[in-house]
Design an enzyme around this catalytic site. Structure first.
Site, PDB file in Angstrom:
ATOM      1  N   GLY A   1     -20.964   0.903   7.948  1.00  0.00           N
ATOM      2  CA  GLY A   1     -21.834   1.354   9.031  1.00  0.00           C
ATOM      3  C   GLY A   1     -22.908   0.332   9.374  1.00  0.00           C
TER       4      GLY A   1
ATOM      5  N   ARG B   1     -11.124   6.381   7.392  1.00  0.00           N
ATOM      6  CA  ARG B   1     -10.882   5.615   8.616  1.00  0.00           C
ATOM      7  C   ARG B   1     -11.167   4.119   8.435  1.00  0.00           C
ATOM      8  NH1 ARG B   1     -14.731   5.253  12.600  1.00  0.00           N
ATOM      9  NH2 ARG B   1     -15.931   6.792  11.454  1.00  0.00           N
ATOM     10  N   SER B   2     -12.212   3.795   7.638  1.00  0.00           N
ATOM     11  CA  SER B   2     -12.601   2.392   7.466  1.00  0.00           C
ATOM     12  C   SER B   2     -12.030   1.769   6.198  1.00  0.00           C
ATOM     13  CB  SER B   2     -14.133   2.290   7.424  1.00  0.00           C
ATOM     14  OG  SER B   2     -14.691   2.710   8.645  1.00  0.00           O
TER      15      SER B   2
ATOM     16  N   CYS C   1     -36.999   5.945   8.325  1.00  0.00           N
ATOM     17  CA  CYS C   1     -37.372   4.588   8.748  1.00  0.00           C
ATOM     18  C   CYS C   1     -38.767   4.503   9.361  1.00  0.00           C
ATOM     19  CB  CYS C   1     -36.321   4.021   9.696  1.00  0.00           C
ATOM     20  SG  CYS C   1     -35.825   5.125  11.030  1.00  0.00           S
TER      21      CYS C   1
ATOM     22  N   SER D   1     -31.412   1.051  17.184  1.00  0.00           N
ATOM     23  CA  SER D   1     -30.471   0.910  16.073  1.00  0.00           C
ATOM     24  C   SER D   1     -30.712   1.943  14.979  1.00  0.00           C
ATOM     25  CB  SER D   1     -30.537  -0.506  15.489  1.00  0.00           C
ATOM     26  OG  SER D   1     -31.831  -0.780  15.000  1.00  0.00           O
TER      27      SER D   1
ATOM     28  N   HIS E   1     -38.838  -1.025  14.282  1.00  0.00           N
ATOM     29  CA  HIS E   1     -39.734   0.073  14.654  1.00  0.00           C
ATOM     30  C   HIS E   1     -41.166  -0.446  14.699  1.00  0.00           C
ATOM     31  CE1 HIS E   1     -36.599   2.880  14.545  1.00  0.00           C
ATOM     32  NE2 HIS E   1     -36.916   3.624  13.511  1.00  0.00           N
TER      33      HIS E   1
END
Lengths: 357, 357
Positions: free
Chosen positions: A18, A45-46, A138, A168, A263
């Protein structure tokens, strides 16, 4: 498969493919290497993708019980996953005796899970009844090292925060939505008439509650009582936990801005003790994880474009209130994927690795 | 040339060809027409251009003494000019007996010049010893109607503001700089690594202290004592003047964001009296110049993209503090060229025109 602990405890990264994972793997390559085996795990999936870590290629494993084979006491598993995945899989890891370091919101308010920012409350990592340690949101992560250093000197009494959040933080979908929207409005004359940005961007605003290009969205999270967002309440609760001030007044407004990474926050902090801006700057200069950039006459102040891709929280615009000799204002920028997620999880994991060294 | 007062006082607009002027002329066409002659004036460089106002074409005159020929008592001259031009030419107008309405910072702190936002202190326009009336800065203008309405009910005790300022507040050069920068970064993978936005934008950042595309700049104005910017101190001084609260504690952080039009602000207001969020929303719903948009569950909150090109201050995210029953938080957006400049100057001028009606 068994974890190779000959050169240190084993580390697994769940969610390695990710947005945060893609930042964490290079961080592991750059820092002092305390790890033996490093295992990369992601959704089915990955699985099978090959990623580089510490200069070597590693195949991504699917998230199954087998992926943790050989993990036990002393080993660490970092979860860079949605809360429901973390909630399901962290107990699988801790049952084996390994420590789960979770970067999601799943455990941040669990009193039996310490919430840790190593620069502020590294001691808390040692008391983990569930074998789980959480990293903060974050926005909290961006300001807490600076606020914590000032609190240690002046005793915090009240905190007000307004955020300028990067796209992001909503993962790859967030960055891609903003990039797509910018391509739609760049080179046009849009942006000064009502509705034209909305029309250009269309209904597909990605993970955001409206168009973000040429715009600002005063919303992130879900609606809670009193009109507060879940994100705003989380920053309040996390700040109280990390600073060990359960009754601290905290008011947060979360706002998304058309920035890709980094940020920014305006912070107003009132203290029990009188503050002095020059001394506060000295404290911030010496605070771990903080870099002071505060010379506006020379055009020097923190910006997210400069903070993106770097480790510290960049602090500037430090001013004593003109009306209250107990209050300080400042501005802080930090990379939301690094200090806000990948770096902090790595730092926590290194603390745990250090226990068995 | 004489001003035709048969259908009302004459109006002159100095700086008619600038960014604010180009917004003001359509406003004059849209509002109830109280004016006789309307005269457009600009620098010699722009003289001779033909602009539309009230559906008719008008040639722009050069700013000379002759341009004000025929102006006298009852007439109004709006200055949309830099402070030094306003300071030089407003006395030329007032010597003739006309009233100067200045949108620059030249007179905002002059105790003999009222600083007026008609929704809040229309009464102040009548006492103008120098024959000059000033409009406020665009950040002050964005929030003062909402803050003033709440003050009337609860008695303001402390104000904290963080701004999210649009590029067009720096005039055409500001908008052009942001558009140019967006074209340089849109469609690229820039914005997540340190320095890449700065390198793409280059040294020419226009009127801003750094790159604004994909970035946030916590600076506007000039450096003053204690690290405060002149813009931050101006918002503090203007808020105190307009609310007639000379000792009000006000802390402002001015931040520029990559938005073309529409200033946004987070506002924290503490009051002498206890506040109730539901009642505060009622007050804001009834406040002149304010529109409440506050239903986050339905995705409804103010954004600059929606406020751009509109007259009101859009207010939302109204929340009572969880820790202080005297404090409210809210978010406000307003078009910095309209309520922040052209509209407010027009409203002031209409008040003056109404005196002689």
């Amino acid at each position: 498969m068994t974890a190779d602990r000959s050169s240190g405890p084993a580390l697994a990264v769940v969610g390695a493919t990710g947005a945060v994972g893609s930042v964490l793997l290079p961080i592991l390559s750059q820092r002092a290497d305390v790890w033996g085996d490093i295992r990369l795990i992601a959704s089915a999936r990955s699985a099978g993708r090959v990623l580089a870590v510490r200069g070597e290629e590693a195949e991504v494993l699917a998230l199954t019980e087998d992926a943790f084979e050989g993990f036990g006491p002393g080993d660490v598993v970092i979860f860079l996953t949605p809360p429901e995945i973390s909630a399901q899989w962290a107990p699988v890891v801790t049952t084996r005796g390994a420590v789960a370091v979770d970067q999601s919101a799943a455990f941040r308010e669990d009193p039996e899970v310490p919430l840790v920012v190593p620069e502020v409350n590294a001691h808390a990592v040692r008391i983990r009844p569930r074998g789980i340690v959480a990293g903060p949101d974050c926005v909290t992560a961006a300001m807490i090292a600076a606020v914590g250093a000032l609190h240690a000197e002046y005793a915090l009494a009240d905190l007000g925060v307004s955020s300028y959040q990067a796209a992001s933080a909503a993962g790859r979908a967030g960055s891609e939505a903003l990039r797509r929207q910018l391509s739609l409005v760049a080179g046009t004359d849009l942006g000064e008439k009502p509705g034209d940005v909305r029309r250009a961007v269309g209904e597909d605003t990605g993970p955001f509650a409206g168009p973000l290009a040429l715009n600002v969205l005063p919303w992130s999270g879900e609606l809670r009582e009193g009109g507060w967002s879940s994100h705003e309440l989380a920053v309040r609760a996390e700040t109280r936990r990390i600073l060990e001030l359960p009754d601290l007044p905290v008011a947060v407004t979360c706002v998304q801005v058309p920035v890709l990474a980094g940020h920014s926050l305006t912070v107003r902090a009132r203290f029990e003790n009188r503050v002095d801006a020059a001394h506060a700057r000295e404290i911030l200069e010496g605070a771990p994880g903080v870099v002071l950039v505060d010379d506006p006459a020379a055009g020097e102040f923190p910006t997210p474009a400069d903070a993106a891709g770097t480790d510290p929280a960049w602090v500037g615009r430090v001013r004593a209130s003109l009306d209250d000799d107990h209050a300080l204002e400042f501005f802080v920028c930090a990379d939301n994927l690094r200090k806000g997620a990948a770096l902090n999880a790595t730092q926590i994991s290194e603390l745990i690795a250090g226990e068995s060294a």
